[in-house]
Design an enzyme around this catalytic site. Sequence first.
Site, PDB file in Angstrom:
ATOM      1  N   GLU A  69      45.333  37.749  45.809  1.00 56.25           N
ATOM      2  CA  GLU A  69      44.482  38.568  44.931  1.00 56.25           C
ATOM      3  C   GLU A  69      45.258  39.815  44.547  1.00 56.25           C
ATOM      4  O   GLU A  69      45.986  40.374  45.378  1.00 56.25           O
ATOM      5  CB  GLU A  69      43.178  38.929  45.651  1.00 56.25           C
ATOM      6  CG  GLU A  69      42.327  37.687  45.899  1.00 56.25           C
ATOM      7  CD  GLU A  69      40.924  37.985  46.422  1.00 56.25           C
ATOM      8  OE1 GLU A  69      40.775  38.917  47.237  1.00 56.25           O
ATOM      9  OE2 GLU A  69      39.980  37.279  46.020  1.00 56.25           O
TER      10      GLU A  69
ATOM     11  N   GLU B 130      40.688  34.031  51.279  1.00 54.28           N
ATOM     12  CA  GLU B 130      41.190  35.224  51.986  1.00 54.28           C
ATOM     13  C   GLU B 130      40.488  35.241  53.332  1.00 54.28           C
ATOM     14  O   GLU B 130      39.300  35.580  53.409  1.00 54.28           O
ATOM     15  CB  GLU B 130      40.852  36.491  51.183  1.00 54.28           C
ATOM     16  CG  GLU B 130      41.546  36.582  49.835  1.00 54.28           C
ATOM     17  CD  GLU B 130      43.036  36.844  49.929  1.00 54.28           C
ATOM     18  OE1 GLU B 130      43.530  37.177  51.034  1.00 54.28           O
ATOM     19  OE2 GLU B 130      43.721  36.707  48.911  1.00 54.28           O
TER      20      GLU B 130
ATOM     21  N   ARG C 156      41.146  52.725  59.933  1.00 46.49           N
ATOM     22  CA  ARG C 156      40.498  52.679  58.622  1.00 46.49           C
ATOM     23  C   ARG C 156      39.323  51.718  58.761  1.00 46.49           C
ATOM     24  O   ARG C 156      39.461  50.637  59.329  1.00 46.49           O
ATOM     25  CB  ARG C 156      41.490  52.161  57.569  1.00 46.49           C
ATOM     26  CG  ARG C 156      40.987  52.244  56.159  1.00 46.49           C
ATOM     27  CD  ARG C 156      42.110  51.921  55.201  1.00 46.49           C
ATOM     28  NE  ARG C 156      42.531  50.536  55.331  1.00 46.49           N
ATOM     29  CZ  ARG C 156      42.278  49.592  54.428  1.00 46.49           C
ATOM     30  NH1 ARG C 156      41.634  49.879  53.324  1.00 46.49           N
ATOM     31  NH2 ARG C 156      42.707  48.361  54.618  1.00 46.49           N
TER      32      ARG C 156
ATOM     33  N   CYS D 196      40.348  43.174  57.798  1.00 41.75           N
ATOM     34  CA  CYS D 196      41.137  41.966  58.082  1.00 41.75           C
ATOM     35  C   CYS D 196      42.601  42.311  58.318  1.00 41.75           C
ATOM     36  O   CYS D 196      43.315  41.587  58.997  1.00 41.75           O
ATOM     37  CB  CYS D 196      41.008  40.984  56.928  1.00 41.75           C
ATOM     38  SG  CYS D 196      41.411  41.730  55.355  1.00 41.75           S
TER      39      CYS D 196
ATOM     40  N   ASN E  87      32.581  43.824  55.111  1.00 38.36           N
ATOM     41  CA  ASN E  87      33.387  44.966  55.561  1.00 38.36           C
ATOM     42  C   ASN E  87      33.905  45.848  54.426  1.00 38.36           C
ATOM     43  O   ASN E  87      34.159  47.025  54.631  1.00 38.36           O
ATOM     44  CB  ASN E  87      34.513  44.516  56.505  1.00 38.36           C
ATOM     45  CG  ASN E  87      35.527  43.629  55.845  1.00 38.36           C
ATOM     46  OD1 ASN E  87      35.249  43.008  54.820  1.00 38.36           O
ATOM     47  ND2 ASN E  87      36.710  43.559  56.417  1.00 38.36           N
TER      48      ASN E  87
END
Length: 495
Positions: free
Chosen positions: A475, A267, A295, A301, A168
């Site tokens: 992250e 993640e 978006r 996610c 994605n």
Amino acid sequence: MNITKQSAAGHPDGLDMASFSQGLFIGGQWCAATGGGGIAVVDPSTETTLTSVADATVDDALAAVEAAAKAAPAWRDTAPRRRSEILRRCFELMTERSQMLATLISMENGKALRDAKGEVAYAAEFFRWNAEEAVRISGEFGMAPSGTNRIIVDYQPMGICVLITPWNFPAAMATRKIAPALAAGCTVILKPASVTPLTAYALAAIYAEAGVPAGVVNVLTTTNPGPVTSAMLSDPRVRKLSFTGSTGVGRSLLAEAARHVISCSMELGGNAPFVVFDDADLETALDGAMVAKMRNAGEACTAANRLYVQSGIHDAFVAGLAARMQALAVGPGTDSATECGPMITRKAVDKIARLVADARDRGAQVVCGGEAPTGKGFFYPPTVLSGVPMEAEMAHEEIFGPVAPVYRFDTEEEAIARANDTEYGLAAYIFSRDLARAMRVAGRIEAGMIAINRGLVSDPAAPFGGVKQSGLGREGGQHHGISEFMEAKYIAATF
Ligand code: NAP
């Protein structure tokens, strides 16, 4: 691969698709897969094949580990300032080539060019941010409480890292891992998603041009991710697995990594609540909803998956959202007028259609959209549903598409309870003009990231990550992202 230079003009026709069939990127070389296989890359707007890339075998994966191991000592010993300069150069080259990279992302992923441009800027920023972090890694020095010795703590690179990324955000999910890993002094093997491999290979060419030495970043694509990953994790030289993707795959990789006691950053999936209180500014909330929901056409996610709107503002919000969603231009991502591109695959469209049908069958009203068009391309229209019952599958599953289900609520307590009624905890959004209320609710919603009165939360300078089944580790951010790739070494010294 000379794609980066050829394509500087940025027009899709300037992209030499044939150059992608040069193969895997291992030890600074483009090499064919040992099995000779290929993976077709499909344009989601037209369902035509763009090109094909090499299909790595277990042997190729082990060759990549070997290349990363060979490059590791010199990269670990490279001066932080030099590592920083190379990372900075990656940022500059990505920025110079942003038009080409955005076009490539739109072609293979389908997202609208404006979203792809935003992704390239975000992805490049991880190199600039980590170029700055690379020279700020410091240790600790102090007296032991007993007074007998000094405690020295040194932070060292973990070693060889396996990085696995989803489709994605083909650029940003990779650079969010590669940049801090390299800043920390690690070498890496990236396995991008098999449906969007082109951006990862184009970026590999950029890293090499920026001065990243051979073997420091290796990229391989495969249709056999389980055995290929398993082989890499079984090599005792691999010390880190950083994964972004679904919770299901993340769980199985955690189990695999546990067998080898490998450090993991995960993640994983999301199911973000988007809470609008009566005292919110309606236009601000609608602006936020359009960003948080649309978006990447909802394929994020962090996408608002459940929109909880308080009774006093509910009807105006639904009407305003439907008007904005209906006005969006749907079309091929590479068309500059497009605001909502296609989904990634036919399977993704079918899943969204199933979730909408389920909600409708359980009594939800389709305010706009709700019917997938016929014809070529994996399109699904921007859709708003109201009156969605909590039993609907979409209340518990990631929709991952342009569908906004609106749920009505009455009290603050009810909003918090419903927001937390999920196994996920990645992002959440709160809209209220009462800052005390917004902060109170932010404190009680179980999520790694909360946005107040805005629809965008990601920032390379802030720690990105989730709680509950949305993952482990962070992250980006000050120290957070880079520390996932470093280990503390404690030295007790008497002198
Ligand atoms: P996915 O199916 O879990 O795939 C992610 C990556 O894992 C791909 O590279 C995939 O390879 C690979 N993979 C699949 N099975 C594997 C296995 N058995 N062993 C090793 N690797 C394996 O997820 P996705 O559909 O690509 O991405 C969507 C999901 O990612 C959503 O749940 C979304 O929420 C999550 N996501 C999370 C974040 C975050 O930061 N938390 C960011 C973006 C996306 P193939 O492509 O070859 O299948």
